[in-house]
Design an enzyme around this catalytic site. Structure first.
Site, PDB file in Angstrom:
ATOM      1  N   ILE A 190      39.938 104.755   0.829  1.00  0.00           N
ATOM      2  CA  ILE A 190      40.826 105.647   0.071  1.00  0.00           C
ATOM      3  C   ILE A 190      40.453 107.113   0.304  1.00  0.00           C
ATOM      4  O   ILE A 190      41.316 107.955   0.586  1.00  0.00           O
ATOM      5  CB  ILE A 190      40.781 105.284  -1.437  1.00  0.00           C
ATOM      6  CG1 ILE A 190      41.340 103.868  -1.645  1.00  0.00           C
ATOM      7  CG2 ILE A 190      41.567 106.305  -2.260  1.00  0.00           C
ATOM      8  CD1 ILE A 190      41.115 103.279  -3.017  1.00  0.00           C
ATOM      9  N   ASP A 243      29.114 111.328   1.504  1.00  0.00           N
ATOM     10  CA  ASP A 243      29.059 109.867   1.525  1.00  0.00           C
ATOM     11  C   ASP A 243      27.676 109.517   2.071  1.00  0.00           C
ATOM     12  O   ASP A 243      27.256 110.088   3.077  1.00  0.00           O
ATOM     13  CB  ASP A 243      30.154 109.296   2.441  1.00  0.00           C
ATOM     14  CG  ASP A 243      30.377 107.805   2.223  1.00  0.00           C
ATOM     15  OD1 ASP A 243      31.496 107.409   1.886  1.00  0.00           O
ATOM     16  OD2 ASP A 243      29.398 107.036   2.362  1.00  0.00           O
ATOM     17  N   CYS A 253      34.259 106.968  -4.716  1.00  0.00           N
ATOM     18  CA  CYS A 253      33.127 106.065  -4.474  1.00  0.00           C
ATOM     19  C   CYS A 253      33.172 104.925  -5.499  1.00  0.00           C
ATOM     20  O   CYS A 253      33.836 105.033  -6.524  1.00  0.00           O
ATOM     21  CB  CYS A 253      31.811 106.828  -4.545  1.00  0.00           C
ATOM     22  SG  CYS A 253      31.590 107.714  -6.075  1.00  0.00           S
ATOM     23  N   PRO A 254      32.478 103.836  -5.220  1.00  0.00           N
ATOM     24  CA  PRO A 254      32.472 102.726  -6.181  1.00  0.00           C
ATOM     25  C   PRO A 254      31.567 103.047  -7.372  1.00  0.00           C
ATOM     26  O   PRO A 254      30.735 103.954  -7.291  1.00  0.00           O
ATOM     27  CB  PRO A 254      31.893 101.562  -5.368  1.00  0.00           C
ATOM     28  CG  PRO A 254      31.092 102.201  -4.294  1.00  0.00           C
ATOM     29  CD  PRO A 254      31.688 103.544  -4.015  1.00  0.00           C
ATOM     30  N   THR A 297      40.213 108.711  -9.575  1.00  0.00           N
ATOM     31  CA  THR A 297      41.076 107.517  -9.506  1.00  0.00           C
ATOM     32  C   THR A 297      40.228 106.283  -9.192  1.00  0.00           C
ATOM     33  O   THR A 297      40.772 105.255  -8.804  1.00  0.00           O
ATOM     34  CB  THR A 297      42.148 107.667  -8.396  1.00  0.00           C
ATOM     35  OG1 THR A 297      41.474 107.909  -7.149  1.00  0.00           O
ATOM     36  CG2 THR A 297      43.119 108.793  -8.681  1.00  0.00           C
ATOM     37  N   SER A 298      38.903 106.396  -9.330  1.00  0.00           N
ATOM     38  CA  SER A 298      38.041 105.297  -8.876  1.00  0.00           C
ATOM     39  C   SER A 298      37.604 104.383 -10.017  1.00  0.00           C
ATOM     40  O   SER A 298      38.178 103.315 -10.206  1.00  0.00           O
ATOM     41  CB  SER A 298      36.841 105.861  -8.121  1.00  0.00           C
ATOM     42  OG  SER A 298      37.288 106.345  -6.872  1.00  0.00           O
ATOM     43  N   ARG A 299      36.629 104.778 -10.769  1.00  0.00           N
ATOM     44  CA  ARG A 299      36.202 104.012 -11.936  1.00  0.00           C
ATOM     45  C   ARG A 299      35.794 105.009 -13.011  1.00  0.00           C
ATOM     46  O   ARG A 299      35.127 106.014 -12.723  1.00  0.00           O
ATOM     47  CB  ARG A 299      35.024 103.084 -11.611  1.00  0.00           C
ATOM     48  CG  ARG A 299      35.400 101.821 -10.836  1.00  0.00           C
ATOM     49  CD  ARG A 299      36.232 100.845 -11.685  1.00  0.00           C
ATOM     50  NE  ARG A 299      36.635  99.655 -10.948  1.00  0.00           N
ATOM     51  CZ  ARG A 299      37.782  99.488 -10.304  1.00  0.00           C
ATOM     52  NH1 ARG A 299      38.685 100.456 -10.284  1.00  0.00           N
ATOM     53  NH2 ARG A 299      38.065  98.352  -9.698  1.00  0.00           N
ATOM     54  N   ASP A 344      42.928 108.619 -13.496  1.00  0.00           N
ATOM     55  CA  ASP A 344      43.676 107.360 -13.490  1.00  0.00           C
ATOM     56  C   ASP A 344      42.814 106.253 -14.090  1.00  0.00           C
ATOM     57  O   ASP A 344      43.234 105.113 -14.178  1.00  0.00           O
ATOM     58  CB  ASP A 344      44.083 106.993 -12.054  1.00  0.00           C
ATOM     59  CG  ASP A 344      45.032 105.797 -12.014  1.00  0.00           C
ATOM     60  OD1 ASP A 344      45.994 105.794 -12.813  1.00  0.00           O
ATOM     61  OD2 ASP A 344      44.806 104.872 -11.223  1.00  0.00           O
ATOM     62  N   GLU A 391      38.443 102.237 -20.778  1.00  0.00           N
ATOM     63  CA  GLU A 391      39.858 101.915 -20.604  1.00  0.00           C
ATOM     64  C   GLU A 391      40.207 100.472 -20.925  1.00  0.00           C
ATOM     65  O   GLU A 391      41.360 100.162 -21.217  1.00  0.00           O
ATOM     66  CB  GLU A 391      40.308 102.238 -19.167  1.00  0.00           C
ATOM     67  CG  GLU A 391      39.708 101.325 -18.109  1.00  0.00           C
ATOM     68  CD  GLU A 391      40.246 101.626 -16.704  1.00  0.00           C
ATOM     69  OE1 GLU A 391      40.214 102.796 -16.290  1.00  0.00           O
ATOM     70  OE2 GLU A 391      40.699 100.668 -16.036  1.00  0.00           O
ATOM     71  N   HIS A 450      45.530 103.741 -15.012  1.00  0.00           N
ATOM     72  CA  HIS A 450      45.110 102.869 -13.911  1.00  0.00           C
ATOM     73  C   HIS A 450      46.323 102.337 -13.138  1.00  0.00           C
ATOM     74  O   HIS A 450      46.508 101.127 -12.984  1.00  0.00           O
ATOM     75  CB  HIS A 450      44.247 101.710 -14.433  1.00  0.00           C
ATOM     76  CG  HIS A 450      43.265 101.215 -13.403  1.00  0.00           C
ATOM     77  ND1 HIS A 450      41.958 100.921 -13.694  1.00  0.00           N
ATOM     78  CD2 HIS A 450      43.396 100.971 -12.077  1.00  0.00           C
ATOM     79  CE1 HIS A 450      41.342 100.514 -12.602  1.00  0.00           C
ATOM     80  NE2 HIS A 450      42.201 100.542 -11.608  1.00  0.00           N
TER      81      HIS A 450
HETATM   82  P1  NAI Z   1      35.416 101.731   0.003  1.00  0.00           P
HETATM   83  O1  NAI Z   1      34.349 100.708  -0.196  1.00  0.00           O
HETATM   84  O2  NAI Z   1      36.284 101.636   1.202  1.00  0.00           O
HETATM   85  O3  NAI Z   1      34.740 103.191   0.037  1.00  0.00           O
HETATM   86  C1  NAI Z   1      33.786 103.601  -0.884  1.00  0.00           C
HETATM   87  C2  NAI Z   1      32.959 104.668  -0.210  1.00  0.00           C
HETATM   88  O4  NAI Z   1      32.059 105.192  -1.174  1.00  0.00           O
HETATM   89  C3  NAI Z   1      32.101 104.129   0.959  1.00  0.00           C
HETATM   90  O5  NAI Z   1      32.308 104.940   2.099  1.00  0.00           O
HETATM   91  C4  NAI Z   1      30.685 104.236   0.428  1.00  0.00           C
HETATM   92  O6  NAI Z   1      29.738 104.515   1.469  1.00  0.00           O
HETATM   93  C5  NAI Z   1      30.828 105.397  -0.508  1.00  0.00           C
HETATM   94  N1  NAI Z   1      29.745 105.518  -1.461  1.00  0.00           N
HETATM   95  C6  NAI Z   1      28.899 104.558  -1.919  1.00  0.00           C
HETATM   96  N2  NAI Z   1      28.009 105.101  -2.774  1.00  0.00           N
HETATM   97  C7  NAI Z   1      28.303 106.425  -2.842  1.00  0.00           C
HETATM   98  C8  NAI Z   1      27.721 107.522  -3.534  1.00  0.00           C
HETATM   99  N3  NAI Z   1      26.648 107.349  -4.312  1.00  0.00           N
HETATM  100  N4  NAI Z   1      28.259 108.740  -3.371  1.00  0.00           N
HETATM  101  C9  NAI Z   1      29.340 108.917  -2.559  1.00  0.00           C
HETATM  102  N5  NAI Z   1      29.923 107.925  -1.876  1.00  0.00           N
HETATM  103  C10 NAI Z   1      29.415 106.691  -2.018  1.00  0.00           C
HETATM  104  O7  NAI Z   1      36.249 101.759  -1.355  1.00  0.00           O
HETATM  105  P2  NAI Z   1      37.759 102.215  -1.556  1.00  0.00           P
HETATM  106  O8  NAI Z   1      38.669 101.084  -1.277  1.00  0.00           O
HETATM  107  O9  NAI Z   1      37.965 103.501  -0.854  1.00  0.00           O
HETATM  108  O10 NAI Z   1      37.784 102.431  -3.139  1.00  0.00           O
HETATM  109  C11 NAI Z   1      37.193 103.566  -3.732  1.00  0.00           C
HETATM  110  C12 NAI Z   1      37.266 103.440  -5.237  1.00  0.00           C
HETATM  111  O11 NAI Z   1      38.633 103.342  -5.671  1.00  0.00           O
HETATM  112  C13 NAI Z   1      36.546 102.226  -5.813  1.00  0.00           C
HETATM  113  O12 NAI Z   1      35.802 102.656  -6.954  1.00  0.00           O
HETATM  114  C14 NAI Z   1      37.637 101.346  -6.312  1.00  0.00           C
HETATM  115  O13 NAI Z   1      37.220 100.575  -7.401  1.00  0.00           O
HETATM  116  C15 NAI Z   1      38.696 102.381  -6.702  1.00  0.00           C
HETATM  117  N6  NAI Z   1      40.040 101.835  -6.752  1.00  0.00           N
HETATM  118  C16 NAI Z   1      40.896 102.292  -7.728  1.00  0.00           C
HETATM  119  C17 NAI Z   1      42.170 101.797  -7.803  1.00  0.00           C
HETATM  120  C18 NAI Z   1      43.152 102.321  -8.807  1.00  0.00           C
HETATM  121  O14 NAI Z   1      44.182 101.677  -9.056  1.00  0.00           O
HETATM  122  N7  NAI Z   1      42.915 103.474  -9.446  1.00  0.00           N
HETATM  123  C19 NAI Z   1      42.621 100.720  -6.920  1.00  0.00           C
HETATM  124  C20 NAI Z   1      41.681 100.389  -5.858  1.00  0.00           C
HETATM  125  C21 NAI Z   1      40.423 100.914  -5.816  1.00  0.00           C
END
Ligand code: NAI
Length: 340
Positions: free
Chosen positions: A155, A174, A204-205, A231-233, A257, A262, A294
């Site tokens: 994302i 990252d 980030c997660p 928009t993450s958590r 988001d 939540e 969300h």
């Molecule tokens: P992804 O796994 O592809 O990317 C996450 C990135 O964060 C990775 O590059 C990882 O190396 C990096 N990361 C790990 N620890 C970190 C730190 N301490 N500092 C900075 N970066 C760090 O995940 P994706 O698919 O991009 O999702 C990102 C977030 O979006 C997740 O938290 C996910 O839960 C959330 N999400 C939210 C949705 C929504 O509806 N609002 C829907 C889908 C995902």
């Protein structure tokens, strides 16, 4: 396979029933979230299908396993609500949907940025009331501003590219930088990102390391008036610290988001009720805060993909095929190290 689908909503059912024409599972839908009170509903189902607010802790996993469930199929990417160690100990497999149209969330993050900047939420309400005055609606041009992207996975990388298209300079942090992005972003330390960004967007997660990443200390490092987007958590941000920073003007605007608490609020119509969460209620009073509940993932494309991947995961489990989308405690560590 008999599948108990928790936290069911009409939109889930529409997409899962349609996708299931290709898979032929027996889907039983339950409106409540999965938790210790509702887990009995899953008895006799080989798999449960759950979403972000379902509680899959040790107690629930034990009850699931006792009732014959052997698979937890997450219909989302995040798995912070699942006790993976306990699942492994009980022999319950966990699968997820690792990527489903990351454009859905990325585009939503950008929507929050542009709406907050040009105060679309306020303009919309004003014009409907017949107030066409412009005072208070002044924005800036995003072109040439600096956007900080925290987490450049699926994302965050798309957000970086979209904002680059606006003419922004992109800084990123990252722990596992992707060199393919280096033509778009400059990877810097988190502190430098904080100090130089006009907009900071979190992608980030949620892990023990990122819990309250944005706290009172970190907020001291950002530029005065910085826009913050999450928009993450929810728990990436210490909400009380963010409220203090909004009051002092350190945070210039906030787009959310997701929200720490939540689970008790989002995905439900509470418009006839009194919101009991005073922190959330305070957030709603700021003119420079936009909260969506969300909905980043909520596009036709993303939900269609989620339904297909989830049902394919269940089919693979049923047939004893390799679980390509399995999440396990061991893989969680490996993924974090290998830039999941
Ligand atoms: P992804 O796994 O592809 O990317 C996450 C990135 O964060 C990775 O590059 C990882 O190396 C990096 N990361 C790990 N620890 C970190 C730190 N301490 N500092 C900075 N970066 C760090 O995940 P994706 O698919 O991009 O999702 C990102 C977030 O979006 C997740 O938290 C996910 O839960 C959330 N999400 C939210 C949705 C929504 O509806 N609002 C829907 C889908 C995902």
């Amino acid at each position: 396979m008999q599948v108990a689908v928790f936290s069911q909503k009409p939109y889930w059912r529409t997409f899962f029933d349609e996708a299931n024409l290709d898979y032929g599972h027996q889907l039983t839908y339950f409106e409540p979230a999965l938790n210790t009170q509702t887990v009995a509903l899953a008895a006799g189902h080989g798999a449960v299908c759950v979403f972000v607010h379902d509680q899959v802790d040790g107690e629930v996993l034990l009850a699931l396993q006792s009732g014959g469930t052997r698979l937890v199929a997450l219909r989302c990417a995040g798995f912070n609500n699942v006790d993976l160690e306990r699942a492994a100990a009980l022999g319950v497999k966990v699968v997820r949907v690792p990527a489903y149209s990351p454009h859905a969330v990325a585009e939503h993050a950008v929507s929050l940025i542009t709406a907050l900047n040009r105060k679309i939420h306020r303009a919309y309400a004003r014009v409907r009331e017949g107030n066409m005055a412009l005072e208070g609606l002044l924005g800036v041009e995003l072109c040439s501003k600096t956007v900080g992207v925290v987490g450049t996975g699926n994302i965050g990388a798309i957000v970086a590219r979209i904002m680059r298209g606006f003419g922004c300079r992109i800084l990123a942090f990252d722990p596992y930088p992707d060199e393919r992005l280096e033509e778009v972003v400059e990877f810097v330390s988190l502190d430098r990102l904080a100090a130089e960004s006009d907009v900071i967007s979190l992608h980030c997660p949620l892990t023990p390391e990122t819990y309250h990443l944005v706290d009172a200390e970190w907020l001291k490092k950002i530029k005065l008036g910085c826009m913050v987007i999450n928009t993450s958590r929810g728990a990436l941000i210490d909400t009380r610290a963010a409220i203090d920073a909004l009051k002092s003007g350190k945070i210039g605007s906030l787009g959310l988001d997701v929200y720490e608490e939540e689970a008790d609020l989002f995905f439900e119509d509470l418009s006839e009720k009194v919101i009991q969460d005073d922190v959330f209620a305070r957030l709603l009073t700021f003119p420079n805060v936009i909260i969506t509940a969300h909905q980043g993932f909520f596009t036709q494309e993303a939900i269609g993909q989620i339904a297909h991947t989830t049902l394919a995961n269940i089919t693979a489990f049923e047939r004893g095929q390799p679980l390509v989308n399995e999440v396990s405690a061991a893989r969680k560590v490996k993924q974090a190290k290998c830039h999941s």
